[in-house]
Enzyme design. Structure first.
Site, short mmCIF file in Angstrom:
data_model
loop_
_atom_site.label_atom_id
_atom_site.label_comp_id
_atom_site.label_asym_id
_atom_site.label_seq_id
_atom_site.Cartn_x
_atom_site.Cartn_y
_atom_site.Cartn_z
N GLU A 143 1.10 -1.04 0.00
CA GLU A 143 -0.05 -0.14 0.37
C GLU A 143 0.73 1.51 -0.01
OE1 GLU A 143 -3.09 -0.91 -1.12
OE2 GLU A 143 -3.00 1.31 -1.32
C1 LIG Z 1 2.86 -9.53 0.45
C2 LIG Z 1 2.03 -8.30 -0.65
C3 LIG Z 1 1.03 -8.14 -0.87
C4 LIG Z 1 0.60 -7.44 -2.07
N1 LIG Z 1 -0.46 -7.55 -2.45
C5 LIG Z 1 -0.97 -6.29 -3.23
C6 LIG Z 1 -2.36 -5.98 -3.41
O1 LIG Z 1 -3.51 -7.11 -3.43
N2 LIG Z 1 -1.85 -5.35 -5.38
C7 LIG Z 1 -0.99 -4.51 -5.78
O2 LIG Z 1 -1.23 -4.32 -6.47
N3 LIG Z 1 0.19 -4.71 -5.25
C8 LIG Z 1 0.46 -5.25 -3.85
N4 LIG Z 1 1.59 -5.66 -3.09
C9 LIG Z 1 2.50 -5.15 -3.95
C10 LIG Z 1 3.51 -3.64 -3.02
O3 LIG Z 1 2.35 -2.80 -3.52
C11 LIG Z 1 4.58 -3.79 -3.82
O4 LIG Z 1 5.67 -4.89 -2.96
C12 LIG Z 1 4.83 -2.27 -2.93
O5 LIG Z 1 4.17 -0.95 -3.35
C13 LIG Z 1 6.23 -1.76 -3.17
O6 LIG Z 1 6.45 -2.12 -4.25
P1 LIG Z 1 8.33 -3.33 -4.83
O7 LIG Z 1 8.16 -4.41 -4.48
O8 LIG Z 1 8.20 -3.19 -6.66
O9 LIG Z 1 9.40 -2.38 -3.93
P2 LIG Z 1 10.19 -1.20 -5.05
O10 LIG Z 1 9.05 0.01 -5.65
O11 LIG Z 1 11.26 -1.39 -5.78
O12 LIG Z 1 11.21 -0.10 -3.39
C14 LIG Z 1 12.22 -0.89 -2.89
C15 LIG Z 1 12.25 -0.02 -1.88
O13 LIG Z 1 12.76 1.76 -2.64
C16 LIG Z 1 12.77 2.23 -1.90
N5 LIG Z 1 11.59 3.24 -2.96
C17 LIG Z 1 10.95 2.87 -4.38
N6 LIG Z 1 10.86 4.46 -4.90
C18 LIG Z 1 11.62 5.22 -4.39
C19 LIG Z 1 11.73 6.75 -4.57
N7 LIG Z 1 11.21 7.38 -5.73
N8 LIG Z 1 12.62 7.59 -3.61
C20 LIG Z 1 12.61 7.21 -1.94
N9 LIG Z 1 11.88 5.81 -2.06
C21 LIG Z 1 11.75 4.97 -3.02
C22 LIG Z 1 10.99 1.96 -1.50
O14 LIG Z 1 10.60 2.51 0.25
C23 LIG Z 1 11.48 0.75 -0.76
O15 LIG Z 1 12.61 0.72 0.22
C24 LIG Z 1 2.15 -6.03 -2.43
C25 LIG Z 1 3.26 -7.00 -2.04
C26 LIG Z 1 3.46 -7.36 -0.76
C27 LIG Z 1 5.03 -8.42 -0.91
#
Ligand SMILES: Cc1cc2nc3c(=O)[nH]c(=O)nc-3n(C[C@H](O)[C@H](O)[C@H](O)COP(=O)(O)OP(=O)(O)OC[C@H]3O[C@@H](n4cnc5c(N)ncnc54)[C@H](O)[C@@H]3O)c2cc1C
Length: 570
Positions: free
Chosen positions: A429
């Site tokens: 989220e």
């Molecule tokens: C169990 C689980 C359930 C989920 N359920 C859903 C769902 O129902 N629907 C859905 O659509 N998604 C879902 N997600 C996805 C979830 O919302 C994402 O994992 C989350 O938004 C982070 O994206 P990412 O994993 O690609 O991390 P990344 O975006 O790669 O982030 C990695 C790190 O970099 C930081 N970061 C990234 N961009 C920036 C920036 N611009 N500035 C500063 N810091 C930054 C982040 O804060 C984090 O610390 C789920 C994830 C999990 C693990």
């Protein structure tokens, strides 16, 4: 360990701490009398204690699995969903015209928190549906509303949200899922979505996916994204599930926790979908769903914190170690360090719950009055509620394991499950880092006006409290003054990296000060009682953390990029 729903805590906080009387005083929510609120909370509490809490371990020990492309859910989860649906809890705040109860978001927030404390992985299923209901209510055509809302609200069908793709996580605008017009008003959706919570189940007649995708003329980035509802089964002329849509669950993720919630990789191969809202207006519609879900996820953290605290307290009262001091029970709960942990857990749960409820009250007031200052308050508090709720969930679950000693690391006590389950709430989220950036970025586009208005309220409450609780009032006033100075400094920074570098400590400090403010309100309502004692503990021992956090926030980006990536790796 049985879960006990914190109903009386809620009743006290609604009445004395977060100003729910304002909500009940509006025409829109006039029916939310004290009696009716008590009845709702008690009934939801019973569901959590008797139906959901017994499922908590089932989800962990017997995870959801994929069998021939169909998700098989954990034992008892189908019955749990049915009980939630039959009680009307999915539609607690949904429009009455479509079968919902139309009650304040504040009550929904309380109910979601209790359900999370009882069984987080099952609670995530109705939470997804609730977000979808709100997005459809505000953005879908009347035809889509008539077809989907009654079935989602009754729990006959379930909803999901599909944003994330392998290359598009925090950066939603990087998504590549395509939507091609079919020429008959529908669209062909193609692409892969990952991490989709409750992407399938074996207990609802249909699963409706809200999917973000790009139309052929959609520009790159978030401005070119549209939103579609894509059902697992295409509704026939009578609105019943008909032919299977061309979408499937490819696999389930193996996770650290939250095993009862199937986290799906979804494949859409020209699946039929219907546009929700305007073409290229997907992010606006999705924001409706995400705001709802951010508050819901904050509530997940608080709920888990409550469960973990109850678990740890029960263990501490039974476990005997060390020589008992005179008059002591002989249990570890009477050792000073264990008592410190228990008091910190209890005080932090109260603070995080207050912030959550205050945010929900602001949303209700915004909905009931349409006033811009309530909208600004709700927008300001949403990232704080999400982060403080989830961080409290993690910290309290962590401390809960510590209270258990070695048994905290042994799975059979269930203490570790709280920690494993809640960890993701700080990630999904919108990660907590992204939330903090939202607070010091978008939410300060007003030059810090909304934050200043809230700080002013904190200070005027502290002024009024001086006569009765001078030491506590002074501490809260001083803390809010330091927060005000840092807020002004942050709002004045033109280089966004100077704001973002300190965003997380700033948000934590804001949470600490708000916690002091709400604890002070509780102390005023219970002079000399347990609430005052807990407030005194929080304000004297935990609130001072704001000083170090705000000092960090004011350093800006100085020195942050001082080491090159090579030097970091050296
Ligand atoms: C169990 C689980 C359930 C989920 N359920 C859903 C769902 O129902 N629907 C859905 O659509 N998604 C879902 N997600 C996805 C979830 O919302 C994402 O994992 C989350 O938004 C982070 O994206 P990412 O994993 O690609 O991390 P990344 O975006 O790669 O982030 C990695 C790190 O970099 C930081 N970061 C990234 N961009 C920036 C920036 N611009 N500035 C500063 N810091 C930054 C982040 O804060 C984090 O610390 C789920 C994830 C999990 C693990």
């Amino acid at each position: 360990m049985p879960y006990r729903a914190p109903v009386s805590d809620y009743e006290f906080m609604l009445r004395h701490v977060v100003g729910f009387d304002d909500v009940a005083g509006t025409d829109r929510f006039a029916e939310a009398s004290e009696d009716m609120v008590s009845a709702i909370l008690s009934e939801a509490g019973r569901l959590c204690e008797e139906v959901m809490a017994p499922l908590q371990r089932n989800g962990d020990l017997h995870p959801a699995r994929l069998e021939n492309g169909v998700v098989r859910t954990s034992p008892g989860f189908a019955e749990g969903w049915k009980a939630i649906a039959d009680g009307g809890w999915i539609g607690i705040s949904a429009p009455q015209d479509f079968g919902g109860m139309g009650l304040p978001v504040t009550l929904l927030t309380a109910v979601n928190e209790m359900m999370s404390g009882a069984c987080l992985s099952l609670e995530l299923a109705p939470l997804m549906s609730m977000g979808q209901i709100e997005a459809l209510e505000h953005h879908a055509s009347d035809e889509l509303k008539r077809l989907y809302l009654p079935k989602l609200i009754s729990g006959e069908w379930a909803g999901t949200m599909n944003l994330t793709e392998p290359q598009a996580g925090s950066d939603v605008g990087a998504l590549s899922t395509k939507a091609e017009p079919n020429g008959d008003g529908t669209y062909a959706i193609s692409g892969q979505k990952i991490y989709i919570s409750w992407g399938d189940n074996d207990f609802t007649g249909n699963v409706c996916h809200l999917v973000l995708a790009r139309l052929p003329d959609g520009v790159p980035g978030t401005k070119g994204i549209s939103l579609f509802v894509v059902p697992k089964y295409l509704p026939d002329d009578a609105g019943n599930p008909g032919q299977a849509n061309t979408l499937k669950v490819v696999s389930l993720e193996h996770k650290m926790g939250l095993h009862g919630s199937p986290t799906c990789v979804m494949q859409y191969d020209g699946a039929t979908g219907w546009l929700v809202g305007e073409p290229h207006g997907g992010m606006k519609a999705m924001f409706t769903m995400m705001n709802n879900a951010r508050l819901g996820v904050g509530g997940q953290g608080v709920g888990v914190a409550e469960g973990a605290y109850q678990h740890a307290l029960a263990y501490a009262q039974e476990r005997k170690q060390g020589r008992p001091a005179e008059g002591s029970s002989g249990s570890i709960a009477d050792h000073a360090d264990v008592r410190r942990m228990l008091m910190t857990m209890k005080a932090d749960v109260f603070a995080a719950r207050s912030i959550l409820l205050a945010c929900a009250v602001a949303i209700d007031m915004q909905n009931a009055t349409g006033q811009a200052d309530w909208a600004a308050r709700a927008a300001l508090l949403t990232p704080i509620a999400k982060v403080c709720g989830t961080e409290t969930g993690m910290e309290v679950a962590d401390t809960g394991m510590q209270v258990h000693g070695g048994m905290g690391f042994i799975e059979e006590t269930g203490a570790a499950q709280y920690y494993r389950d809640v960890r993701v709430t700080a990630i999904y989220e919108g990660t907590n880092g992204i939330q903090a950036m939202d607070l010091v970025g978008r939410k300060m586009m007003d030059g810090g006006e909304a934050a200043a208005a809230l700080i002013e309220e904190i200070q005027s409450q502290a002024e009024q409290a001086r006569a009765k609780l001078p030491d506590l009032a002074e501490a809260v006033w001083q803390a809010s003054e330091t927060l005000r100075e840092t807020t002004e400094w942050l709002a004045g920074q033109k280089d966004m990296n100077d704001r973002f570098a300190g965003a997380v400590p700033y948000l934590h400090a804001f949470g600490r000060v708000l916690g002091g403010h709400y604890h002070l309100a509780a102390a005023l309502a219970d002079p000399g009682g347990a609430r005052e004692c807990l407030a005194r503990y929080y304000i004297r021992r935990l609130l001072p953390e704001h000083t170090g956090l705000l000092a960090q926030a004011q350093i800006g980006a100085e020195g942050l990029f001082g080491l090159s990536l090579e030097e970091l790796a050296a």
